[in-house]
Design a protein around this motif. Structure first.
Motif, PDB file in Angstrom:
ATOM      1  N   UNK A  82       1.906  15.402   8.632  1.00  0.00           N
ATOM      2  CA  UNK A  82       1.957  15.301  10.097  1.00  0.00           C
ATOM      3  C   UNK A  82       1.408  13.964  10.574  1.00  0.00           C
ATOM      4  N   UNK A  83       0.260  13.575  10.067  1.00  0.00           N
ATOM      5  CA  UNK A  83      -0.353  12.308  10.481  1.00  0.00           C
ATOM      6  C   UNK A  83       0.534  11.127  10.094  1.00  0.00           C
ATOM      7  N   UNK A  84       1.078  11.142   8.886  1.00  0.00           N
ATOM      8  CA  UNK A  84       1.919  10.034   8.430  1.00  0.00           C
ATOM      9  C   UNK A  84       3.225   9.936   9.206  1.00  0.00           C
ATOM     10  N   UNK A  85       3.846  11.056   9.512  1.00  0.00           N
ATOM     11  CA  UNK A  85       5.095  11.011  10.278  1.00  0.00           C
ATOM     12  C   UNK A  85       4.858  10.433  11.668  1.00  0.00           C
ATOM     13  N   UNK A 103       4.622 -10.383  12.747  1.00  0.00           N
ATOM     14  CA  UNK A 103       4.061  -9.107  13.214  1.00  0.00           C
ATOM     15  C   UNK A 103       4.793  -7.951  12.538  1.00  0.00           C
ATOM     16  N   UNK A 104       6.106  -8.052  12.392  1.00  0.00           N
ATOM     17  CA  UNK A 104       6.878  -7.011  11.710  1.00  0.00           C
ATOM     18  C   UNK A 104       6.393  -6.848  10.263  1.00  0.00           C
ATOM     19  N   UNK A 105       6.185  -7.971   9.588  1.00  0.00           N
ATOM     20  CA  UNK A 105       5.729  -7.923   8.199  1.00  0.00           C
ATOM     21  C   UNK A 105       4.348  -7.289   8.112  1.00  0.00           C
ATOM     22  N   UNK A 106       3.445  -7.678   9.003  1.00  0.00           N
ATOM     23  CA  UNK A 106       2.098  -7.114   9.019  1.00  0.00           C
ATOM     24  C   UNK A 106       2.157  -5.603   9.257  1.00  0.00           C
ATOM     25  N   UNK A 107       2.980  -5.143  10.190  1.00  0.00           N
ATOM     26  CA  UNK A 107       3.105  -3.715  10.467  1.00  0.00           C
ATOM     27  C   UNK A 107       3.625  -2.945   9.253  1.00  0.00           C
ATOM     28  N   UNK A 108       4.619  -3.510   8.587  1.00  0.00           N
ATOM     29  CA  UNK A 108       5.169  -2.848   7.402  1.00  0.00           C
ATOM     30  C   UNK A 108       4.126  -2.784   6.283  1.00  0.00           C
ATOM     31  N   UNK A 109       3.397  -3.872   6.079  1.00  0.00           N
ATOM     32  CA  UNK A 109       2.351  -3.886   5.045  1.00  0.00           C
ATOM     33  C   UNK A 109       1.260  -2.875   5.388  1.00  0.00           C
ATOM     34  N   UNK A 110       0.849  -2.814   6.645  1.00  0.00           N
ATOM     35  CA  UNK A 110      -0.166  -1.836   7.043  1.00  0.00           C
ATOM     36  C   UNK A 110       0.332  -0.401   6.852  1.00  0.00           C
ATOM     37  N   UNK A 111       1.611  -0.171   7.140  1.00  0.00           N
ATOM     38  CA  UNK A 111       2.190   1.151   6.906  1.00  0.00           C
ATOM     39  C   UNK A 111       2.161   1.531   5.440  1.00  0.00           C
ATOM     40  N   UNK A 113       0.048   0.325   3.174  1.00  0.00           N
ATOM     41  CA  UNK A 113      -1.365   0.548   2.831  1.00  0.00           C
ATOM     42  C   UNK A 113      -1.798   1.928   3.291  1.00  0.00           C
ATOM     43  N   UNK A 114      -1.357   2.345   4.460  1.00  0.00           N
ATOM     44  CA  UNK A 114      -1.689   3.673   4.986  1.00  0.00           C
ATOM     45  C   UNK A 114      -1.176   4.754   4.038  1.00  0.00           C
ATOM     46  N   UNK A 115       0.065   4.608   3.585  1.00  0.00           N
ATOM     47  CA  UNK A 115       0.619   5.602   2.656  1.00  0.00           C
ATOM     48  C   UNK A 115      -0.150   5.616   1.338  1.00  0.00           C
ATOM     49  N   UNK A 116      -0.477   4.456   0.809  1.00  0.00           N
ATOM     50  CA  UNK A 116      -1.269   4.387  -0.423  1.00  0.00           C
ATOM     51  C   UNK A 116      -2.596   5.108  -0.227  1.00  0.00           C
TER      52      UNK A 116
END
Length: 137
Positions: A82-85, A103-111, A113-116
């Motif tokens: 739920x949190x990840x979706x 900014x797009x690249x940073x957001x994707x990298x942070x996403x 990292x969040x999944x990891x």
């Protein structure tokens, strides 16, 4: 010195109250994660005074949402998904509507990292274990 200590206590109390408000809103609203704000509220109340720390530890918010995370016992798979979706929806929305490539690249990298972090660092517990934690508190 006493004045500075008192001001620090008041500041932590105010920050804790604001974080508690966001945390409660996050419990009700599916677009806002409540857990991190409740952890911030706990930290701020603990720094504010022993009385506020004891009060917050006696609330159902603490027992239901903070205790398992604080004691590093984990989250259920349903909570993780739920949190990840929800977070992914906001990240994707931002990636599609922002024109700045960096900014797009940073957001994707942070996403990523969040999944990891959610997969490797937060233990997955069964709903029965989560219920047992809630009953212990």
């Amino acid at each position: 010195m006493i004045i500075i200590k008192k001001l620090k206590s008041i500041l932590f109390f105010l920050l804790g109250t604001i974080a508690l408000g966001f945390g409660i809103a996050g419990i009700v609203l599916p677009v806002l994660p409540g857990g991190p704000f409740l952890l911030i509220a706990f930290f701020c109340y603990a720094k504010s005074s022993k009385r506020m720390e004891a009060w917050f530890q006696s609330t159902t918010f603490y027992k239901k949402y903070v205790l398992a995370l604080k004691e590093n016992r984990g989250m259920t798979l349903k909570e993780k998904i739920r949190i990840n979706i929800i977070a992914d929806a906001f990240i994707l929305f931002s990636v599609f509507y922002i024109d700045i490539l960096l900014v797009k690249i940073v957001l994707i990298v942070l996403g990523l990292i969040k999944h990891y972090y959610f997969i490797k660092k937060i233990k997955t517990i069964t709903p029965e274990q989560a219920q047992g934690l809630k009953n212990q508190a």
